[in-house]
Design a protein around this motif. Structure first.
Motif, PDB file in Angstrom:
ATOM      1  N   GLY A 138      60.170  44.511  69.845  1.00 38.45           N
ATOM      2  CA  GLY A 138      61.193  43.618  69.330  1.00 38.45           C
ATOM      3  C   GLY A 138      60.691  42.657  68.277  1.00 38.45           C
ATOM      4  N   THR A 139      59.547  42.968  67.670  1.00 34.03           N
ATOM      5  CA  THR A 139      58.986  42.115  66.623  1.00 34.03           C
ATOM      6  C   THR A 139      59.889  42.148  65.387  1.00 34.03           C
ATOM      7  OG1 THR A 139      56.756  42.646  67.410  1.00 34.03           O
ATOM      8  CG2 THR A 139      56.935  41.705  65.186  1.00 34.03           C
ATOM      9  N   PRO A 140      60.169  41.012  64.779  1.00 31.49           N
ATOM     10  CA  PRO A 140      61.024  40.990  63.586  1.00 31.49           C
ATOM     11  C   PRO A 140      60.478  41.903  62.484  1.00 31.49           C
ATOM     12  CG  PRO A 140      60.699  38.773  64.418  1.00 31.49           C
ATOM     13  CD  PRO A 140      59.783  39.652  65.207  1.00 31.49           C
ATOM     14  N   ARG A 141      61.376  42.467  61.693  1.00 28.84           N
ATOM     15  CA  ARG A 141      61.021  43.486  60.702  1.00 28.84           C
ATOM     16  C   ARG A 141      59.964  42.999  59.725  1.00 28.84           C
ATOM     17  NH1 ARG A 141      62.730  45.348  55.586  1.00 28.84           N
ATOM     18  NH2 ARG A 141      62.699  47.639  55.405  1.00 28.84           N
ATOM     19  N   ALA A 142      60.132  41.810  59.175  1.00 28.60           N
ATOM     20  CA  ALA A 142      59.182  41.319  58.177  1.00 28.60           C
ATOM     21  C   ALA A 142      57.783  41.186  58.770  1.00 28.60           C
ATOM     22  CB  ALA A 142      59.652  39.981  57.607  1.00 28.60           C
ATOM     23  N   GLU A 143      57.702  40.699  60.013  1.00 27.39           N
ATOM     24  CA  GLU A 143      56.398  40.533  60.644  1.00 27.39           C
ATOM     25  C   GLU A 143      55.754  41.871  60.958  1.00 27.39           C
ATOM     26  OE1 GLU A 143      54.267  38.613  64.619  1.00 27.39           O
ATOM     27  OE2 GLU A 143      56.371  38.162  64.185  1.00 27.39           O
ATOM     28  N   ARG A 144      56.536  42.820  61.468  1.00 30.75           N
ATOM     29  CA  ARG A 144      55.920  44.096  61.810  1.00 30.75           C
ATOM     30  C   ARG A 144      55.468  44.852  60.556  1.00 30.75           C
ATOM     31  NH1 ARG A 144      61.446  45.415  63.648  1.00 30.75           N
ATOM     32  NH2 ARG A 144      62.331  47.042  62.283  1.00 30.75           N
ATOM     33  N   ARG A 145      56.181  44.709  59.427  1.00 29.66           N
ATOM     34  CA  ARG A 145      55.736  45.342  58.192  1.00 29.66           C
ATOM     35  C   ARG A 145      54.442  44.678  57.683  1.00 29.66           C
ATOM     36  NH1 ARG A 145      59.115  48.753  55.447  1.00 29.66           N
ATOM     37  NH2 ARG A 145      58.210  48.137  53.450  1.00 29.66           N
ATOM     38  N   ARG A 146      54.362  43.366  57.791  1.00 30.18           N
ATOM     39  CA  ARG A 146      53.153  42.667  57.365  1.00 30.18           C
ATOM     40  C   ARG A 146      51.963  43.083  58.216  1.00 30.18           C
ATOM     41  NH1 ARG A 146      50.452  38.827  59.505  1.00 30.18           N
ATOM     42  NH2 ARG A 146      52.097  38.261  61.001  1.00 30.18           N
ATOM     43  N   ARG A 147      52.154  43.119  59.532  1.00 31.65           N
ATOM     44  CA  ARG A 147      51.055  43.480  60.418  1.00 31.65           C
ATOM     45  C   ARG A 147      50.662  44.948  60.245  1.00 31.65           C
ATOM     46  NH1 ARG A 147      52.420  40.930  66.272  1.00 31.65           N
ATOM     47  NH2 ARG A 147      50.585  42.185  66.795  1.00 31.65           N
ATOM     48  N   ALA A 148      51.644  45.812  60.009  1.00 34.70           N
ATOM     49  CA  ALA A 148      51.335  47.221  59.773  1.00 34.70           C
ATOM     50  C   ALA A 148      50.542  47.393  58.486  1.00 34.70           C
ATOM     51  CB  ALA A 148      52.624  48.042  59.725  1.00 34.70           C
ATOM     52  N   ALA A 149      50.908  46.669  57.449  1.00 36.50           N
ATOM     53  CA  ALA A 149      50.167  46.735  56.182  1.00 36.50           C
ATOM     54  C   ALA A 149      48.741  46.237  56.370  1.00 36.50           C
ATOM     55  CB  ALA A 149      50.891  45.929  55.106  1.00 36.50           C
ATOM     56  N   ASP A 150      48.565  45.161  57.139  1.00 35.23           N
ATOM     57  CA  ASP A 150      47.227  44.640  57.411  1.00 35.23           C
ATOM     58  C   ASP A 150      46.388  45.671  58.169  1.00 35.23           C
ATOM     59  OD1 ASP A 150      47.866  42.280  56.160  1.00 35.23           O
ATOM     60  OD2 ASP A 150      48.201  41.152  58.025  1.00 35.23           O
ATOM     61  N   ALA A 151      47.007  46.344  59.152  1.00 36.21           N
ATOM     62  CA  ALA A 151      46.282  47.342  59.940  1.00 36.21           C
ATOM     63  C   ALA A 151      45.870  48.529  59.076  1.00 36.21           C
ATOM     64  CB  ALA A 151      47.144  47.810  61.113  1.00 36.21           C
ATOM     65  N   LEU A 152      46.741  48.953  58.180  1.00 41.46           N
ATOM     66  CA  LEU A 152      46.390  50.050  57.279  1.00 41.46           C
ATOM     67  C   LEU A 152      45.286  49.624  56.314  1.00 41.46           C
ATOM     68  CD1 LEU A 152      49.948  51.474  56.663  1.00 41.46           C
ATOM     69  CD2 LEU A 152      48.005  52.775  57.562  1.00 41.46           C
ATOM     70  N   GLY A 153      45.324  48.386  55.878  1.00 42.90           N
ATOM     71  CA  GLY A 153      44.245  47.879  55.042  1.00 42.90           C
ATOM     72  C   GLY A 153      42.917  47.889  55.761  1.00 42.90           C
ATOM     73  N   ALA A 154      42.932  47.612  57.065  1.00 37.86           N
ATOM     74  CA  ALA A 154      41.700  47.555  57.846  1.00 37.86           C
ATOM     75  C   ALA A 154      41.027  48.918  57.970  1.00 37.86           C
ATOM     76  CB  ALA A 154      41.981  46.994  59.240  1.00 37.86           C
ATOM     77  N   VAL A 155      41.810  50.010  57.800  1.00 33.28           N
ATOM     78  CA  VAL A 155      41.227  51.361  57.854  1.00 33.28           C
ATOM     79  C   VAL A 155      41.166  51.987  56.463  1.00 33.28           C
ATOM     80  CG1 VAL A 155      41.934  51.725  60.249  1.00 33.28           C
ATOM     81  CG2 VAL A 155      43.463  52.450  58.400  1.00 33.28           C
ATOM     82  N   GLY A 156      41.309  51.150  55.431  1.00 29.97           N
ATOM     83  CA  GLY A 156      41.141  51.613  54.058  1.00 29.97           C
ATOM     84  C   GLY A 156      42.300  52.386  53.486  1.00 29.97           C
ATOM     85  N   LEU A 157      43.516  52.131  53.980  1.00 31.22           N
ATOM     86  CA  LEU A 157      44.677  52.888  53.510  1.00 31.22           C
ATOM     87  C   LEU A 157      45.767  51.985  52.934  1.00 31.22           C
ATOM     88  CD1 LEU A 157      45.116  55.645  56.245  1.00 31.22           C
ATOM     89  CD2 LEU A 157      44.183  55.909  53.948  1.00 31.22           C
ATOM     90  N   ASP A 158      45.380  50.858  52.365  1.00 32.78           N
ATOM     91  CA  ASP A 158      46.398  49.981  51.786  1.00 32.78           C
ATOM     92  C   ASP A 158      47.060  50.587  50.556  1.00 32.78           C
ATOM     93  OD1 ASP A 158      43.935  49.818  50.591  1.00 32.78           O
ATOM     94  OD2 ASP A 158      43.975  47.646  50.318  1.00 32.78           O
ATOM     95  N   HIS A 159      46.498  51.693  50.043  1.00 34.29           N
ATOM     96  CA  HIS A 159      47.102  52.395  48.902  1.00 34.29           C
ATOM     97  C   HIS A 159      48.006  53.538  49.353  1.00 34.29           C
ATOM     98  CE1 HIS A 159      43.665  54.739  50.123  1.00 34.29           C
ATOM     99  NE2 HIS A 159      43.986  55.724  49.290  1.00 34.29           N
TER     100      HIS A 159
END
Length: 256
Positions: A138-159
């Motif tokens: 139930g995490t708000p959309r903006a927060e879950r997109r931000r956290r998902a982007a951060d997680a992808l960045g952490a594994v080198g996939l921010d592109h």
């Protein structure tokens, strides 16, 4: 079958005997865990009394031949099933005492899963796949997109945020799966043959990421593998055979 160890415990008794000095419970505590299945007139004893503890931030490999009970054990550790008897605590909670809804919440908040076959949604982008556990919370959309982007960045996939699985290599798909496992900040990451569908180069990169996350974030990593080279990278190996722990060995972390 009733768990004999439950005698004398109350419903809110969740303080493990192996808790850390600060009172933090182990990530996983299993005591004489058994799991049997009734197949018609036959009862199959998949686990016949498994006991071990995984501490906070530990890195362990579960190994063993086919039919040894590894998959059954992984299902129990991931709260996808309950033991027939014995005590199993995950994140300090006795899984036998939890309702289906409570088990689902425990999985969502305490455990991240990485599978051999990636298990990504084919029509969803990398960002949407990684954000999925937060959607269930139930995490708000903006927060879950931000956290998902951060997680992808952490594994080198921010592109690769907007790429679908078919547009990525196998190694990239597994890194998306790792990001999805970690986006909810779990205490435990369970990896089932995480390099099984990868070539040696991508497999080594996935292992490097798992090891780095274990070291820098303190996530307890438990991986199931048939690959001796992969298992040897763990600081501890738990070898299962015929539903029992045949060997449990640990070696100290390498000096830095």
């Amino acid at each position: 079958m009733k768990d004999p160890a439950a005698a004398g415990r109350t419903a809110d008794d969740t303080t493990p005997d192996d808790a850390a000095p600060d009172g933090t419970p182990p990530a996983i505590e299993a005591v004489d865990v058994r799991r049997s299945y009734d197949l018609g007139a036959t009862t199959v004893q998949a686990l016949r009394g498994v006991s071990f503890t995984v501490a906070e931030g530990e890195y362990a490999a579960v190994v063993g031949p086919s039919g040894s009970g590894k998959s059954t054990l992984m299902h129990l550790l991931g709260c996808l099933d309950r033991p027939t008897s014995g005590l199993l605590r995950v994140g300090g909670r006795d899984v036998a005492r939890l309702s289906d809804g409570e088990l689902a919440e425990l999985r969502n908040r305490e455990i991240g899963f990485v599978f051999q076959a990636f298990q990504l949604l084919a029509r969803s982008s990398a960002l949407e796949n990684v954000a999925l556990p937060l959607l269930y919370r139930g995490t708000p959309r903006a927060e879950r997109r931000r956290r998902a982007a951060d997680a992808l960045g952490a594994v080198g996939l921010d592109h690769r945020l907007d790429h679908r699985p078919a547009q990525m290599s196998g190694g990239e798909q597994q890194r998306v799966a790792i990001a999805r496992a970690l986006v909810g900040e779990p205490r435990i990451l369970l990896a089932d043959e995480p390099t099984g569908n990868l070539d040696s180069r991508n497999g080594a990169e996935v292992m490097r990421i798992l090891e780095d996350l274990n070291a820098t974030r303190g996530v307890a990593v438990v991986l199931v593998t048939h690959d001796g080279d992969v298992a040897a990278r763990a600081r501890r190996q738990v070898r299962v055979r015929d539903g029992l722990v045949e060997l449990d060995t640990a070696r100290p972390a390498a000096a830095t």
